[in-house]
Design a protein around this motif. Structure first.
Motif, PDB file in Angstrom:
ATOM      1  N   ALA A  28      18.501 -25.021  16.073  1.00  0.00           N
ATOM      2  CA  ALA A  28      18.035 -23.525  16.284  1.00  0.00           C
ATOM      3  C   ALA A  28      19.348 -22.822  16.502  1.00  0.00           C
ATOM      4  N   GLY A  29      18.931 -21.486  16.932  1.00  0.00           N
ATOM      5  CA  GLY A  29      19.949 -20.520  17.469  1.00  0.00           C
ATOM      6  C   GLY A  29      19.283 -19.839  18.460  1.00  0.00           C
ATOM      7  N   VAL A  30      20.144 -18.902  18.784  1.00  0.00           N
ATOM      8  CA  VAL A  30      19.744 -18.058  20.042  1.00  0.00           C
ATOM      9  C   VAL A  30      20.105 -16.565  19.670  1.00  0.00           C
ATOM     10  N   GLU A  32      20.687 -12.402  20.190  1.00  0.00           N
ATOM     11  CA  GLU A  32      21.234 -11.615  21.062  1.00  0.00           C
ATOM     12  C   GLU A  32      20.432 -11.117  22.439  1.00  0.00           C
ATOM     13  N   ALA A  33      19.105 -11.344  22.190  1.00  0.00           N
ATOM     14  CA  ALA A  33      18.175 -10.954  23.569  1.00  0.00           C
ATOM     15  C   ALA A  33      17.917 -12.420  24.185  1.00  0.00           C
ATOM     16  N   GLY A  34      18.599 -13.667  23.748  1.00  0.00           N
ATOM     17  CA  GLY A  34      18.620 -14.757  24.567  1.00  0.00           C
ATOM     18  C   GLY A  34      17.402 -15.640  23.976  1.00  0.00           C
ATOM     19  N   LYS A  35      16.518 -15.352  23.038  1.00  0.00           N
ATOM     20  CA  LYS A  35      15.501 -16.170  22.672  1.00  0.00           C
ATOM     21  C   LYS A  35      15.823 -17.092  21.505  1.00  0.00           C
ATOM     22  N   ILE A  40      17.652 -19.664  12.639  1.00  0.00           N
ATOM     23  CA  ILE A  40      19.115 -19.866  12.751  1.00  0.00           C
ATOM     24  C   ILE A  40      19.387 -21.418  12.835  1.00  0.00           C
ATOM     25  N   LYS A  41      20.448 -21.824  12.056  1.00  0.00           N
ATOM     26  CA  LYS A  41      20.652 -23.251  11.940  1.00  0.00           C
ATOM     27  C   LYS A  41      21.957 -23.671  12.754  1.00  0.00           C
ATOM     28  N   ALA A  98      22.507 -16.084  38.013  1.00  0.00           N
ATOM     29  CA  ALA A  98      22.328 -17.048  36.822  1.00  0.00           C
ATOM     30  C   ALA A  98      21.742 -18.306  37.513  1.00  0.00           C
ATOM     31  N   GLU A  99      20.791 -19.022  37.089  1.00  0.00           N
ATOM     32  CA  GLU A  99      20.366 -20.262  37.438  1.00  0.00           C
ATOM     33  C   GLU A  99      20.031 -21.031  36.439  1.00  0.00           C
ATOM     34  N   TYR A 100      19.832 -20.601  35.165  1.00  0.00           N
ATOM     35  CA  TYR A 100      19.815 -21.386  34.088  1.00  0.00           C
ATOM     36  C   TYR A 100      21.093 -21.116  32.968  1.00  0.00           C
ATOM     37  N   ALA A 101      21.038 -22.134  32.241  1.00  0.00           N
ATOM     38  CA  ALA A 101      21.869 -21.891  30.904  1.00  0.00           C
ATOM     39  C   ALA A 101      21.321 -22.512  29.649  1.00  0.00           C
ATOM     40  N   ARG A 102      21.806 -21.833  28.531  1.00  0.00           N
ATOM     41  CA  ARG A 102      21.567 -22.620  27.252  1.00  0.00           C
ATOM     42  C   ARG A 102      22.832 -22.504  26.651  1.00  0.00           C
ATOM     43  N   LEU A 103      23.219 -23.779  25.875  1.00  0.00           N
ATOM     44  CA  LEU A 103      24.305 -23.972  25.224  1.00  0.00           C
ATOM     45  C   LEU A 103      24.166 -24.025  23.613  1.00  0.00           C
TER      46      LEU A 103
END
Length: 133
Positions: A28-30, A32-35, A40-41, A98-103
């Motif tokens: 999937a993808g992320v 610009e708003a972080g969703k 998106i591949k 920041a407490e969380y992240a997504r790679l």
């Protein structure tokens, strides 16, 4: 109860970090708003991970870049950080709050520009991501 010294060490030694294994990624993808955007591949972490202590060590032959999206304690999007080159290890300064992240993992080159599940498995085997427990 008898206990050997090696048993005592195993019981008292505690790991301070945890690896983000291949089962924690998806295609999937992320935005610009972080969703998350499934159209998106790319390769992303399935869930948000701890932002503290995040490091990414690329294998010597890896040809990947990484973007880290940061979120606050309420899981609201804050910002992103990008690796400086496709083979540099990544050890970002975590933004305030920041407490969380997504790679998001991206190969330098991909034939069709879209990551399949099989390709995702190949790419996540080219680096080790760790975070604080």
């Amino acid at each position: 109860v008898a206990m050997s010294a090696s048993s005592l060490v195993a019981v008292t030694r505690q790991e301070k970090t945890v690896d983000i294994g291949w089962t924690n990624y998806r295609v999937a993808g992320v935005t610009e708003a972080g969703k998350i955007d499934t159209s998106i591949k790319e390769t992303i972490t399935s869930d948000l991970i701890n932002a503290k202590g995040l490091t990414v060590d690329f294998d010597e032959d890896a040809n990947l870049s990484i973007v880290v999206h940061y979120y606050d304690e309420d899981k609201q999007y804050l910002s992103e950080a990008t690796s400086s080159a496709y083979t540099d290890d990544f050890d970002a300064t975590v933004p305030d709050g920041a407490e969380y992240a997504r790679l998001v993992i991206t190969p330098k080159s991909d034939e069709d520009g879209e990551i399949s599940y099989a390709e995702m498995l190949k790419y996540v085997g080219q680096f080790t991501a760790t975070v604080d427990k």
